[in-house]
Structure formats: C-alpha cells, structure tokens
Design a protein around this motif. Structure first.
Motif, short mmCIF file in Angstrom:
data_model
loop_
_atom_site.label_atom_id
_atom_site.label_comp_id
_atom_site.label_asym_id
_atom_site.label_seq_id
_atom_site.Cartn_x
_atom_site.Cartn_y
_atom_site.Cartn_z
N VAL A 42 85.77 56.42 61.90
CA VAL A 42 85.11 54.97 62.38
C VAL A 42 83.78 54.73 61.58
N HIS A 43 82.97 55.90 61.41
CA HIS A 43 81.70 55.63 60.88
C HIS A 43 82.09 55.36 59.24
N ALA A 44 82.91 56.03 58.89
CA ALA A 44 83.28 56.04 57.49
C ALA A 44 83.78 54.60 57.05
N MET A 45 84.59 54.00 58.07
CA MET A 45 85.10 52.82 57.91
C MET A 45 83.99 51.43 57.84
N VAL A 46 83.14 51.84 58.82
CA VAL A 46 82.03 50.90 58.88
C VAL A 46 81.16 50.96 57.76
N ASP A 47 80.85 52.31 57.23
CA ASP A 47 79.87 52.54 56.07
C ASP A 47 80.51 51.91 54.88
N ARG A 48 81.88 52.06 54.70
CA ARG A 48 82.36 51.26 53.45
C ARG A 48 82.62 49.89 53.84
N ARG A 49 82.07 49.16 54.68
CA ARG A 49 81.75 47.79 54.86
C ARG A 49 83.30 47.11 55.12
N MET A 50 84.21 47.94 55.72
CA MET A 50 85.50 47.34 56.41
C MET A 50 85.24 45.82 57.23
N ASP A 51 85.97 44.76 57.04
CA ASP A 51 85.45 43.62 57.97
C ASP A 51 85.68 43.90 59.26
N ILE A 100 93.79 52.14 67.79
CA ILE A 100 95.12 52.40 68.69
C ILE A 100 94.91 53.51 69.44
N GLY A 101 95.04 53.53 70.88
CA GLY A 101 94.92 54.74 71.70
C GLY A 101 93.72 55.60 71.42
N GLN A 102 92.64 55.15 70.89
CA GLN A 102 91.48 55.92 70.51
C GLN A 102 91.00 56.62 71.87
N ARG A 103 90.33 57.53 71.56
CA ARG A 103 89.60 58.64 72.69
C ARG A 103 88.13 58.06 72.90
N LEU A 104 87.72 57.23 72.12
CA LEU A 104 86.12 56.99 72.14
C LEU A 104 85.68 56.32 73.35
N THR A 105 84.72 56.18 73.99
CA THR A 105 84.58 55.63 75.21
C THR A 105 84.08 54.17 74.99
N ASN A 106 83.97 53.50 76.14
CA ASN A 106 83.77 51.97 76.04
C ASN A 106 82.29 51.80 75.33
N ALA A 107 81.25 52.78 75.68
CA ALA A 107 80.17 52.46 75.02
C ALA A 107 80.11 52.87 73.61
N GLU A 108 81.20 53.69 73.12
CA GLU A 108 81.04 54.10 71.65
C GLU A 108 81.75 52.98 70.98
N VAL A 109 82.96 52.48 71.59
CA VAL A 109 83.50 51.16 71.03
C VAL A 109 82.63 50.01 71.01
N GLU A 110 81.76 49.86 72.09
CA GLU A 110 80.63 48.69 71.87
C GLU A 110 79.95 48.59 70.64
N ALA A 111 79.22 49.97 70.75
CA ALA A 111 78.37 50.37 69.54
C ALA A 111 79.00 49.84 68.36
N THR A 112 80.20 50.52 68.10
CA THR A 112 80.70 49.94 66.85
C THR A 112 80.81 48.56 66.60
#
Length: 347
Positions: free
Chosen positions: A118-127, A132-144
C-alpha cells in the motif's frame, strides 16, 4: 523521416512529437491526455491516432507530479481463492473505456506485506486503491484514504466515511445455507470457518457464521447443537477438521465451507472417508466460483455476484477520484445456486 514506434532509433516519443504529427498544439494534446472538458471528438480521434502511430506512452511519473497517473492499485489478499478472478473481471469492466490501468499487489495474508504494498502504491502516486480481503485495520485503511481514494471488497464498514465498499450481504448468505440444507432434508448441518488466528479485518467469514447461527436458532436448534469448526487456511488442516467432525460423536450430515476453496476440500475429504455426496453428507460452499460447476465437483454454492461487486468497486473508486466526498457502501443480495452436492431432493 517517418517517426513510427518501430522506426525510432532510440528514446521515448514526446508530447511535442505527437502534437507535430497530429498538427495540433501541445496544449491540445495535453487536454486529450487529461480528458479535459470541451475537447471535440475529432480532436480526440486525431491526437489518439498520432499516439498510436508513434507508439506514445504517457510518462506516469510526470503525470503524477501534475496530479494524476491513471493507475489503480489493486491489493489482493492472496492468489489461491478461485473467487478473486470474478472480482478482477468486474474491476476490468468498471475501468473499460477509461485511461485507468490496474496494477496488482499480493498480500499473502501478511499485514506487513500489505502495508509495504500500500505504501508503495501511494508513493508511486497511484490515483486510487481497491483492497480485496485486506487484513489492515479500519484505522490503517482510513489513514491511507487520506492520501488516496480507497474502495474495499470483503470488508464491511458501513459507518466509514473516508472510503467506499462493495460487498454482498454475508449474513444473509450464511442464513441461506441453513435454509437450503434444511429444505433438502438435512438434520445436522455444521460449518467449517476460517480460524481466528488467520483473520484480519476481512470479516466476511464471521458475518457468514453469524447468519448461519441466526438461521439455525430460528429453525429451533439449541446452541449446543450448532457446530462451527475453525480450520487454518491450508488444505491439510481443512481435511483434518472434516475428519474430526465426521469421526466424532453425532457427526453432521451436511457441511458448509465458509468459502468455495474450503468447501472444495471438504468435498474431497468426505469422499476420501468413503462417504457419499450428497446421500451421506451434503456439501455447500460460498462464492459460486468456476470450479463449483466442474462435473467432478458439482458443488452447491452461494452466489455473491463477484463480477458485479468488482464492477461497482471500480465505479465507486472512479467517483471518489472525480471528487465525490460522501461515502457509498454497495451491497448485493446473495442467492443459492443448487447443484448435486446437496441434492437429496429434486432441485
């Protein structure tokens, strides 16, 4: 010199070369690339014909600096689940006709790996990202979601405001399992679910359990008679769990695998024990993935319209990217697709 993709000596075709070939301004080419308002169909066709002729590819990093890369990150929990291709087909449907291209990352059931992807995708400025079926918490998804548009599949968060979701009604699906099995004359249904240690924030198995339990209670079963057996996310453990159930006291006469890839192994394990399907033990899964329809499986399953879920996840994400702020949580209703694995009575 004819500047075709094959005829270039070296280097990358530039936007200026496209403009020269099309006989338009650089600004006009830029507008076509951005799908800007007011570009005529004739201009679009002329510029895109030159792009195709010259083999022009937009420079993703440069576009990212200007605000958009037209790339979508898709995070998959794993590649073993035969249901996921239906979701991917739906995502492709939702992106068809746009400039957006999906790029995939596999989490392998690890939160550490998912975070890195996820960090790599964000850092590469994906829009935007579809998880799908992620294990990240709500807080982690909200931060992203504060950094990029997000849509999740296989994770129910109806109160979330920073990201969107697309799912089926998993609790209703769990109840449909019980209703179908009882209607087929089974008396002692049991469920094999995902072991808690293997759960992340992808809560669909728990919701299916809740629906299964509620329907069993509604049918008059005492809690002591409601059996839900956890199994680790591997074939050998599912097989061992089936064996314990069927060789124990008062064995079930039907088994619900929380997802098809569990139910398919249940089907194999039952037959290895010398029992007949559906006469001795009925087997039902969830997802209605393609292997259910294979002749050797003929597996009854709950259809959750995977392609429709994927298509709507892409729609929601594109709307977020376009500026929608209010969260939307799409839910489709599941249905039973009956096959021979539960056909004690005509279907």
């Amino acid at each position: 010199m004819d500047r075709t993709a094959s005829g270039r000596a070296s280097g990358r075709v530039t936007i200026r070369e496209v403009a020269e070939d099309a006989g338009v301004s650089v600004a006009a080419v830029s507008k076509v690339l951005r799908d800007a308002y007011g570009v005529s169909d004739i201009m679009q066709a002329k510029v895109r014909a030159s792009m195709a002729k010259l083999g022009y590819r937009p420079h993703t990093a440069a576009r990212g600096m200007r605000g958009q890369t037209y790339t979508i990150g898709v995070l998959l929990a794993d590649v073993r689940n035969p249901f996921f291709p239906q979701l991917i087909d739906g995502i492709d449907d939702g992106l068809a006709g746009t400039q957006y291209v999906p790029l995939f990352g596999i989490g392998h059931g690890s939160t550490t790996t998912e975070e890195a992807i996820v960090h790599a995708m964000v850092d590469r400025r994906m829009d935007g990202l579809i998880m799908i079926g992620q294990r990240l918490t709500n807080a982690e998804v909200e931060a992203t979601a504060r950094e990029a548009a997000i849509a999740v599949i296989g994770h129910h968060a109806p109160q979330a405001t920073l990201f969107d979701s697309a799912n089926n009604d998993d609790e209703r699906g769990g109840a449909l399992v019980v209703e179908h099995l009882l209607a087929q004359g089974y008396k002692r249904p049991a469920m094999i679910t995902l072991r808690r240690a293997d759960l992340g924030q992808a809560d669909v198995s728990q919701r299916r359990e809740a629906g299964f339990i509620a329907a069993m209670r509604a049918a008059g079963f005492d809690d002591d008679a409601i059996r839900i057996a956890p199994a680790a996310d591997d074939i050998d453990n599912v097989t061992a769990t089936v064996r314990r159930l069927l060789e124990g006291p008062n064995p079930p006469d039907a088994i619900f695998g929380w997802a098809d890839y569990y139910a398919l192994e249940v089907l194999s394990a039952v037959r290895l024990l010398g029992l007949r399907v559906p006469e001795d033990v009925g087997v039902i899964g969830y997802d209605n993935s393609p292997p259910c329809g294979y002749t050797q499986n003929d597996l009854t399953s709950i259809d959750q319209s995977g392609r429709e879920i994927g298509r709507n996840a892409a729609r929601l994400l594109l709307e977020r990217i376009a500026g929608r702020k209010t969260a939307e949580h799409f839910v489709v209703q599941p249905r039973v697709v009956a096959r021979r694995s539960t056909a004690r009575r005509p279907i």
